[in-house]
Design a protein around this motif. Sequence first.
Motif, PDB file in Angstrom:
ATOM      1  N   VAL A 183       0.852  -1.178   0.000  1.00  0.00           N
ATOM      2  CA  VAL A 183       0.000   0.000   0.000  1.00  0.00           C
ATOM      3  C   VAL A 183       0.897   1.241   0.000  1.00  0.00           C
ATOM      4  O   VAL A 183       1.915   1.289   0.678  1.00  0.00           O
ATOM      5  CB  VAL A 183      -0.955   0.023   1.223  1.00  0.00           C
ATOM      6  CG1 VAL A 183      -0.182   0.090   2.541  1.00  0.00           C
ATOM      7  CG2 VAL A 183      -1.932   1.192   1.112  1.00  0.00           C
ATOM      8  N   MET A 184       0.522   2.231  -0.798  1.00  0.00           N
ATOM      9  CA  MET A 184       1.193   3.520  -0.797  1.00  0.00           C
ATOM     10  C   MET A 184       0.382   4.468   0.084  1.00  0.00           C
ATOM     11  O   MET A 184      -0.822   4.628  -0.111  1.00  0.00           O
ATOM     12  CB  MET A 184       1.293   4.075  -2.223  1.00  0.00           C
ATOM     13  CG  MET A 184       2.089   3.188  -3.160  1.00  0.00           C
ATOM     14  SD  MET A 184       2.120   3.815  -4.876  1.00  0.00           S
ATOM     15  CE  MET A 184       0.452   3.389  -5.409  1.00  0.00           C
ATOM     16  N   LEU A 185       1.045   5.083   1.058  1.00  0.00           N
ATOM     17  CA  LEU A 185       0.372   5.977   1.988  1.00  0.00           C
ATOM     18  C   LEU A 185       0.849   7.409   1.800  1.00  0.00           C
ATOM     19  O   LEU A 185       2.031   7.665   1.556  1.00  0.00           O
ATOM     20  CB  LEU A 185       0.622   5.544   3.438  1.00  0.00           C
ATOM     21  CG  LEU A 185       0.042   4.195   3.863  1.00  0.00           C
ATOM     22  CD1 LEU A 185       0.334   3.944   5.342  1.00  0.00           C
ATOM     23  CD2 LEU A 185      -1.457   4.128   3.601  1.00  0.00           C
ATOM     24  N   SER A 186      -0.091   8.345   1.938  1.00  0.00           N
ATOM     25  CA  SER A 186       0.216   9.761   1.763  1.00  0.00           C
ATOM     26  C   SER A 186      -0.496  10.568   2.841  1.00  0.00           C
ATOM     27  O   SER A 186      -1.589  10.209   3.284  1.00  0.00           O
ATOM     28  CB  SER A 186      -0.227  10.235   0.373  1.00  0.00           C
ATOM     29  OG  SER A 186      -0.107  11.632   0.254  1.00  0.00           O
ATOM     30  N   ARG A 187       0.125  11.653   3.250  1.00  0.00           N
ATOM     31  CA  ARG A 187      -0.509  12.543   4.237  1.00  0.00           C
ATOM     32  C   ARG A 187      -1.720  13.235   3.643  1.00  0.00           C
ATOM     33  O   ARG A 187      -2.684  13.522   4.357  1.00  0.00           O
ATOM     34  CB  ARG A 187       0.520  13.595   4.719  1.00  0.00           C
ATOM     35  CG  ARG A 187      -0.002  14.591   5.760  1.00  0.00           C
ATOM     36  CD  ARG A 187      -0.413  13.885   7.020  1.00  0.00           C
ATOM     37  NE  ARG A 187      -0.978  14.786   8.003  1.00  0.00           N
ATOM     38  CZ  ARG A 187      -2.231  15.199   8.038  1.00  0.00           C
ATOM     39  NH1 ARG A 187      -3.080  14.789   7.107  1.00  0.00           N
ATOM     40  NH2 ARG A 187      -2.672  16.000   8.986  1.00  0.00           N
TER      41      ARG A 187
ATOM     42  N   LEU B 248       5.718   4.907   2.136  1.00  0.00           N
ATOM     43  CA  LEU B 248       5.295   6.219   2.603  1.00  0.00           C
ATOM     44  C   LEU B 248       5.800   7.246   1.593  1.00  0.00           C
ATOM     45  O   LEU B 248       7.005   7.458   1.457  1.00  0.00           O
ATOM     46  CB  LEU B 248       5.867   6.488   3.995  1.00  0.00           C
ATOM     47  CG  LEU B 248       5.413   7.760   4.704  1.00  0.00           C
ATOM     48  CD1 LEU B 248       3.897   7.848   4.766  1.00  0.00           C
ATOM     49  CD2 LEU B 248       6.006   7.833   6.100  1.00  0.00           C
ATOM     50  N   LEU B 249       4.878   7.863   0.858  1.00  0.00           N
ATOM     51  CA  LEU B 249       5.232   8.663  -0.314  1.00  0.00           C
ATOM     52  C   LEU B 249       5.826  10.029   0.000  1.00  0.00           C
ATOM     53  O   LEU B 249       6.531  10.603  -0.838  1.00  0.00           O
ATOM     54  CB  LEU B 249       3.985   8.868  -1.197  1.00  0.00           C
ATOM     55  CG  LEU B 249       3.371   7.623  -1.828  1.00  0.00           C
ATOM     56  CD1 LEU B 249       2.044   7.980  -2.478  1.00  0.00           C
ATOM     57  CD2 LEU B 249       4.320   7.011  -2.853  1.00  0.00           C
ATOM     58  N   ASP B 250       5.560  10.564   1.185  1.00  0.00           N
ATOM     59  CA  ASP B 250       5.839  11.993   1.399  1.00  0.00           C
ATOM     60  C   ASP B 250       6.349  12.308   2.796  1.00  0.00           C
ATOM     61  O   ASP B 250       5.752  13.105   3.514  1.00  0.00           O
ATOM     62  CB  ASP B 250       4.576  12.808   1.117  1.00  0.00           C
ATOM     63  CG  ASP B 250       3.368  12.309   1.915  1.00  0.00           C
ATOM     64  OD1 ASP B 250       3.483  11.252   2.573  1.00  0.00           O
ATOM     65  OD2 ASP B 250       2.322  12.974   1.881  1.00  0.00           O
ATOM     66  N   ALA B 251       7.471  11.703   3.175  1.00  0.00           N
ATOM     67  CA  ALA B 251       8.061  11.994   4.483  1.00  0.00           C
ATOM     68  C   ALA B 251       8.894  13.271   4.400  1.00  0.00           C
ATOM     69  O   ALA B 251      10.110  13.283   4.591  1.00  0.00           O
ATOM     70  CB  ALA B 251       8.911  10.829   4.961  1.00  0.00           C
TER      71      ALA B 251
ATOM     72  N   ILE C  21      10.341   4.387   3.036  1.00  0.00           N
ATOM     73  CA  ILE C  21      10.028   5.788   3.310  1.00  0.00           C
ATOM     74  C   ILE C  21      10.709   6.673   2.272  1.00  0.00           C
ATOM     75  O   ILE C  21      11.935   6.650   2.136  1.00  0.00           O
ATOM     76  CB  ILE C  21      10.499   6.187   4.717  1.00  0.00           C
ATOM     77  CG1 ILE C  21       9.813   5.307   5.765  1.00  0.00           C
ATOM     78  CG2 ILE C  21      10.216   7.664   4.997  1.00  0.00           C
ATOM     79  CD1 ILE C  21      10.350   5.494   7.173  1.00  0.00           C
ATOM     80  N   LEU C  22       9.896   7.426   1.527  1.00  0.00           N
ATOM     81  CA  LEU C  22      10.428   8.361   0.532  1.00  0.00           C
ATOM     82  C   LEU C  22      10.514   9.753   1.138  1.00  0.00           C
ATOM     83  O   LEU C  22       9.529  10.273   1.678  1.00  0.00           O
ATOM     84  CB  LEU C  22       9.525   8.400  -0.698  1.00  0.00           C
ATOM     85  CG  LEU C  22       9.682   7.258  -1.699  1.00  0.00           C
ATOM     86  CD1 LEU C  22       8.588   7.331  -2.758  1.00  0.00           C
ATOM     87  CD2 LEU C  22      11.043   7.305  -2.361  1.00  0.00           C
TER      88      LEU C  22
END
Length: 299
Positions: free
Chosen positions: A82-86, A140-143, A189-190
């Motif tokens: 799963v790709m997660l984004s804030r 995690l797309l947007d750390a 984590i990206l």
Amino acid sequence: SRYQIRTNYRSAAHVVRAGNAVMDGRGRKARFHSDANGSVQVWDLDKFNPTRIERFRHGNDVITPAVLRLLRDLLDQGRQTVMLSRRSSSPKNARLHGPRGGFTEFLASIKSRLPEGDHDRVSISSTHKYKGLESEAVILLDAVSDSYPLIHPNWIFTRIFGNALERIDAEERRLFYVAITRAKSTVVILTEASKSSPYLDELRKCWVAAHGQWDGGAWAQRKHQEVLVRVRDGYAVKDQLTKLGFVFDKNERCWSKVTNVDGFSLDDLVAEPWAKNRRVEVYSDRDECLHPVDKQISF
């Protein structure tokens, strides 16, 4: 009565340790139940250098080819991801084929570059909506600093309701913790070094977090699958090139085509009548120049 469940029955040991590092000093540490170590990886998009094939397909979009590389490795390991984004929107600068919008367009763009058999193994969600859920792997797309923490510029006007920066920051940190601990086995984590999330500071001190190398590991070892063919000075034969599936690359000022290595023959290519007196370049999907530097191509 209020009960606290301190044991994480979902995540592998390294995932639990990473979560504890993020929340260090902010409560009792979670215990892990799994015997597996798992994997926690931090990848810096500022260090990502797309190949010629990736630039041809995605232009200035960096995150899509980066995610596709990471996904390919996870899917090859058999991990549902799963790709997660804030935010509930497509990542910034993602090059979408349809109208820009939310997750649907970005997920469709990603799946269009994956084999159909992998489509059901990839999903996307906001971190908020994924609370209480789990997946074998999480990307995690947007750390980055403007996502974790995500602080509204007008937060000061909500102080009448008891909001304070410390409280907002604490909630955002817990959400970051939630994102990490949705993973059973692997967390990817990206981030961007130029604007990295402050919550990664604690994670960088944690020995379980590995720093990914874009040109190493499985990427460097995998078999060649595609080649990029470029034809310089092709205007006089543009009709033939168009029929063969070449398109004009405005950035490189040449005619380009990506093709599978299966059935590809350099000798047959340069023997075509249209190729006479033209400069033909061939690059592998790992950006190796195969022609004219080396006419012997081995896949």
